[in-house]
Design a protein around this motif. Structure first.
Motif, short mmCIF file in Angstrom:
data_model
loop_
_atom_site.label_atom_id
_atom_site.label_comp_id
_atom_site.label_asym_id
_atom_site.label_seq_id
_atom_site.Cartn_x
_atom_site.Cartn_y
_atom_site.Cartn_z
N GLY A 105 37.86 61.37 91.03
CA GLY A 105 37.05 61.32 92.24
C GLY A 105 37.33 60.06 93.04
O GLY A 105 37.49 60.10 94.27
N GLU A 106 37.42 58.94 92.33
CA GLU A 106 37.68 57.67 93.02
C GLU A 106 39.09 57.59 93.56
O GLU A 106 39.34 56.96 94.58
N ALA A 123 50.41 62.54 97.91
CA ALA A 123 50.86 62.99 96.59
C ALA A 123 49.87 62.53 95.52
O ALA A 123 49.52 63.29 94.61
N MET A 124 49.42 61.29 95.67
CA MET A 124 48.44 60.73 94.72
C MET A 124 47.15 61.55 94.77
O MET A 124 46.57 61.89 93.73
N SER A 125 46.72 61.89 95.96
CA SER A 125 45.48 62.63 96.16
C SER A 125 45.58 64.06 95.63
O SER A 125 44.67 64.55 94.94
N THR A 126 46.69 64.73 95.93
CA THR A 126 46.88 66.11 95.47
C THR A 126 46.87 66.15 93.94
O THR A 126 46.24 67.02 93.34
N ALA A 127 47.57 65.19 93.33
CA ALA A 127 47.62 65.14 91.86
C ALA A 127 46.21 64.91 91.30
O ALA A 127 45.83 65.53 90.31
N ALA A 128 45.44 64.04 91.94
CA ALA A 128 44.09 63.75 91.47
C ALA A 128 43.22 65.01 91.54
O ALA A 128 42.42 65.28 90.63
N LYS A 129 43.42 65.79 92.60
CA LYS A 129 42.61 67.00 92.77
C LYS A 129 42.92 68.02 91.69
O LYS A 129 42.04 68.79 91.30
N GLY A 183 50.87 62.49 87.70
CA GLY A 183 51.23 62.67 89.10
C GLY A 183 50.53 61.64 89.99
O GLY A 183 51.13 61.10 90.92
N ALA A 184 49.27 61.36 89.68
CA ALA A 184 48.53 60.37 90.48
C ALA A 184 49.14 58.99 90.31
O ALA A 184 49.28 58.23 91.29
N ALA A 185 49.53 58.68 89.07
CA ALA A 185 50.15 57.37 88.80
C ALA A 185 51.48 57.26 89.55
O ALA A 185 51.79 56.22 90.14
N LEU A 186 52.24 58.36 89.56
CA LEU A 186 53.52 58.35 90.28
C LEU A 186 53.28 58.16 91.78
O LEU A 186 53.98 57.38 92.43
#
Ligand code: HEC
Length: 136
Positions: A59-60, A98-104, A110-113
């Motif tokens: 979420g964050e 990309a970070m946001s899509t992975a988080a979702k 993916g978020a780390a990448l």
């Protein structure tokens, strides 16, 4: 009489010049301050993103990504009027997305990448700005 008039015209010109020079300096300082506020916020949100990635708080991560994207669309972000700057800004937005899509999709790797790609985009844009400044 003629001499007096010449002196007053000269005096007027000098004061106008002084006002103009001071005026533009003041604007510059004010503008710089506004840009600084945006740049400081950028660092704050990027740090928030790192914290969220490290804690796997999806979420964050999304929240920080939304703030970063919104910031990159603000007028004060567009301080450098150059096509290359737009390209770097787009690289930045793409990495944040990309970070946001992975988080979702709850994909921490993916978020780390995405976070790492965003960090590289910070460094690349700053590197380019330093190069441009050198040749100015
Ligand atoms: C598209 C270009 C671009 C990207 C991408 C970018 N910045 Fe910047 N950044 C700038 C510009 C322009 C300045 C203002 C530089 C100046 O006026 O000297 C700046 C300034 C800064 C400053 C203030 C520097 C100082 O000397 O006080 C910080 C901190 C900063 N950026 C952090 C970041 C971080 C963190 C990222 C990535 C999350 C990032 N920036 C990504 C263009 C960019």
């Amino acid at each position: 009489m003629k001499g007096v008039r010449r002196i007053s015209v000269l005096g007027l010109m000098v004061s106008l010049t002084v006002i103009l020079v001071w005026g533009s300096r003041w604007l510059d300082a004010k503008e710089k301050k506004k840009v600084n506020v945006v740049m400081k916020k950028k660092l704050k949100y990027a740090q928030a993103a790192l914290k969220a990635v490290a804690r796997q708080d999806f979420g964050e991560i999304s929240g920080a990504a939304a703030s970063l994207t919104a910031l990159s669309h603000q007028g004060d972000w567009q301080v450098v009027k150059h096509e290359q700057y737009l390209t770097y800004s787009n690289d930045f937005r793409r990495a944040v997305a990309a970070m946001s899509t992975a988080a979702k999709s709850k994909n921490i790797d993916g978020a780390a990448l995405g976070y790492v790609q965003m960090t590289l985009s910070c460094v690349n844009c700053h590197k380019w700005i330093r190069e441009v400044r050198k040749t100015e």
